[in-house]
Design an enzyme around this catalytic site. Sequence first.
Site, PDB file in Angstrom:
ATOM      1  CB  CYS A 171      22.768  84.592 -38.620  1.00  0.00           C
ATOM      2  SG  CYS A 171      22.195  84.849 -37.137  1.00  0.00           S
ATOM      3  CD  GLU A 205      19.513  92.088 -37.601  1.00  0.00           C
ATOM      4  OE1 GLU A 205      21.123  92.076 -38.025  1.00  0.00           O
ATOM      5  OE2 GLU A 205      19.845  93.116 -36.493  1.00  0.00           O
TER       6      GLU A 205
HETATM    7  P1  NAP Z   1      16.756  83.746 -47.090  1.00  0.00           P
HETATM    8  O1  NAP Z   1      16.510  82.572 -48.953  1.00  0.00           O
HETATM    9  O2  NAP Z   1      17.260  85.505 -47.500  1.00  0.00           O
HETATM   10  O3  NAP Z   1      14.699  84.082 -47.448  1.00  0.00           O
HETATM   11  C1  NAP Z   1      14.571  84.623 -45.685  1.00  0.00           C
HETATM   12  C2  NAP Z   1      12.509  84.601 -45.824  1.00  0.00           C
HETATM   13  O4  NAP Z   1      12.662  85.422 -47.132  1.00  0.00           O
HETATM   14  C3  NAP Z   1      12.025  84.166 -46.117  1.00  0.00           C
HETATM   15  O5  NAP Z   1      11.243  83.821 -45.964  1.00  0.00           O
HETATM   16  C4  NAP Z   1      11.630  83.876 -47.751  1.00  0.00           C
HETATM   17  O6  NAP Z   1      10.861  83.239 -48.610  1.00  0.00           O
HETATM   18  C5  NAP Z   1      11.402  85.460 -47.994  1.00  0.00           C
HETATM   19  N1  NAP Z   1      11.814  85.523 -49.631  1.00  0.00           N
HETATM   20  C6  NAP Z   1      12.690  85.155 -50.904  1.00  0.00           C
HETATM   21  N2  NAP Z   1      12.734  86.348 -51.362  1.00  0.00           N
HETATM   22  C7  NAP Z   1      12.061  86.386 -50.989  1.00  0.00           C
HETATM   23  C8  NAP Z   1      11.389  87.874 -52.179  1.00  0.00           C
HETATM   24  N3  NAP Z   1      11.904  88.374 -53.271  1.00  0.00           N
HETATM   25  N4  NAP Z   1      10.960  89.090 -51.246  1.00  0.00           N
HETATM   26  C9  NAP Z   1      10.419  88.635 -49.954  1.00  0.00           C
HETATM   27  N5  NAP Z   1      10.922  87.725 -49.024  1.00  0.00           N
HETATM   28  C10 NAP Z   1      11.567  86.653 -50.011  1.00  0.00           C
HETATM   29  O7  NAP Z   1      16.916  82.950 -46.419  1.00  0.00           O
HETATM   30  P2  NAP Z   1      17.228  82.157 -45.765  1.00  0.00           P
HETATM   31  O8  NAP Z   1      18.313  80.926 -46.742  1.00  0.00           O
HETATM   32  O9  NAP Z   1      15.604  81.393 -45.565  1.00  0.00           O
HETATM   33  O10 NAP Z   1      18.186  81.776 -44.412  1.00  0.00           O
HETATM   34  C11 NAP Z   1      19.323  81.770 -44.385  1.00  0.00           C
HETATM   35  C12 NAP Z   1      19.931  82.781 -44.551  1.00  0.00           C
HETATM   36  O11 NAP Z   1      19.348  83.978 -43.299  1.00  0.00           O
HETATM   37  C13 NAP Z   1      21.419  82.991 -43.965  1.00  0.00           C
HETATM   38  O12 NAP Z   1      22.351  84.026 -44.884  1.00  0.00           O
HETATM   39  C14 NAP Z   1      21.440  83.626 -42.509  1.00  0.00           C
HETATM   40  O13 NAP Z   1      22.639  83.922 -42.082  1.00  0.00           O
HETATM   41  C15 NAP Z   1      20.703  84.370 -42.034  1.00  0.00           C
HETATM   42  N6  NAP Z   1      19.945  84.492 -41.310  1.00  0.00           N
HETATM   43  C16 NAP Z   1      20.640  86.257 -39.884  1.00  0.00           C
HETATM   44  C17 NAP Z   1      19.913  86.261 -39.510  1.00  0.00           C
HETATM   45  C18 NAP Z   1      20.418  87.309 -38.521  1.00  0.00           C
HETATM   46  O14 NAP Z   1      20.334  87.613 -37.333  1.00  0.00           O
HETATM   47  N7  NAP Z   1      21.908  88.378 -38.784  1.00  0.00           N
HETATM   48  C19 NAP Z   1      19.239  85.046 -38.335  1.00  0.00           C
HETATM   49  C20 NAP Z   1      19.121  84.143 -38.945  1.00  0.00           C
HETATM   50  C21 NAP Z   1      19.892  84.133 -40.083  1.00  0.00           C
HETATM   51  P3  NAP Z   1      11.145  81.395 -48.613  1.00  0.00           P
HETATM   52  O15 NAP Z   1      12.020  80.569 -48.058  1.00  0.00           O
HETATM   53  O16 NAP Z   1       9.999  80.686 -48.848  1.00  0.00           O
HETATM   54  O17 NAP Z   1      11.613  81.619 -49.730  1.00  0.00           O
END
Ligand code: NAP
Length: 483
Positions: free
Chosen positions: A282, A248
């Site tokens: 999101c 997602e």
């Molecule tokens: P993100 O940077 O992609 O991080 C999401 C998760 O992935 C965090 O736990 C992060 O850890 C981890 N992560 C980062 N790099 C990784 C890797 N190489 N391997 C495995 N895990 C890894 O996103 P965010 O900034 O936390 O959240 C914002 C995003 O989430 C936005 O784009 C938003 O639209 C999306 N979102 C989508 C939904 C939906 O249901 N569609 C709901 C809520 C949010 P760290 O943070 O510790 O680096």
Amino acid sequence: MAQANHNYIAGEWLAGASEVANINPSDLSDTVGMYAQADSTQLQRALDAANSAQKEWAKTGLEKRYTVLMNIGNELIARCEELGTLLAREEGKTQPEAKGEVYRSGQFFTYFAAEVLRQMGDSADSVRDGIEVDVRREPVGTVAVISPWNFPMATAVWKIAPALAFGNAVIWKPANIVPASAVALARIIAKQDMPEGTFNLVMGSGSEIGQQLIESPMINAISFTGSVPVGRGIAKCAVENFTKIQLEMGSKNALAIMDDANLDTAVACALGGGFGSTGQKCTASSRLVVHESIHEAFVDRLVEGASAMVVGHALEASTQIGPVVSETQLKQNLDNVELAKKEGGELRCGGEQVERATEGYFMTPAVFTDTRNDWQVNREELFAPMVCVIKVGSYEEALHTVNDTRFGLTAGIVTTDLARATHFRRNVRTGCVMINLPTAGTDYHVPFGGRGESSYGPREQGQYAREFYTHVKTAYISSGIPA
Ligand code: NAP
Ligand code: MG
């Protein structure tokens, strides 16, 4: 003495190789706590423990599994005030928003507790005489749960609850800037009578421990919520090991406001969908696609409403918009305000960093008008308290504009015309669609997800969740006695 904030692995609380500080974005002088960071050895321990515990958990009777999930859900609901305060303190959404998130997290557990008892299969006659067919679901095994910071508890719980309900083990890697809600939830789960290792909390950075987790061949499924680039990386990794995935990701949701709209409804939907959770959703309505004949009246009311919103400390009762989550995010938001100006948008209000009694990442909600859908600010996700108005001349142009994006999570229309509402509902290319409602705000008992770059894999939530958390087995049964 306060409990240390450790990783929960194989039924034990383990100090990490190092620690990180969790800072309150409403007050940078307030450290919520120090949180353990897992290393590769601890991750391996979690993987081993999950793989053996899962076999026991899958054999655990339905009523016991039901009770475990109900207990967790009931405790979250009972403690939503206290845990909501903690969540608001570490993430920055307002106290009512955070309390609502914890309450909803409890509802995910109680809903999936009931699903434990609703695990029905299918049966059929074979096309061959005297043979019966039994179709049933089995757990997938060990599930890696990777969650984002913007809904520190809910996004994780809507994965953990179904994973456990269907007999899987879980390894949860929460977003590293919001570990307090993760530890609080893990403490509640740890109280339950489950085989040690059924649920594991592994904290650390995404690029290090997260990457190691998703690369592991001991993981059978990965459920991820986060950004598109990280999701893409996970997809590539998962294919290598044929790991089941559910992603997602981001979106660029649009709310269409028609000439026949009720103006009060339109303004309420735009303010709620645009600025709720500081725009860090999101499902946020970052594009407002407005019919030219209602444009001036709508924009006046929108600007009036946005300017009146109180930006402040997440835990102050008067606050309507809490701080942005981090310095990085704030800088990115202010850069996007500059970008929108450079592209030619007119800033009608907000978009400025502001100071409050405590030092924090405060920003006023921004409204841009005269923007175009092909500008970068209308192509890329902002994740900010910022909306861009795009003026259109007809319903047809509105629908085309709403659909003109590479994302597709939610969309909305405000109209009193039934024919338009129906046409929009049937022709918009998103996973969720809202009629006279904000683009944000979904239920837990029905599917959630999107299209395009917003989602990949089976839907989350409701009964649809079982598609991801189970395998289907088709059994052919003969009596063995020749006819
Ligand atoms: P993100 O940077 O992609 O991080 C999401 C998760 O992935 C965090 O736990 C992060 O850890 C981890 N992560 C980062 N790099 C990784 C890797 N190489 N391997 C495995 N895990 C890894 O996103 P965010 O900034 O936390 O959240 C914002 C995003 O989430 C936005 O784009 C938003 O639209 C999306 N979102 C989508 C939904 C939906 O249901 N569609 C709901 C809520 C949010 P760290 O943070 O510790 O680096
Ligand atoms: Mg924090």
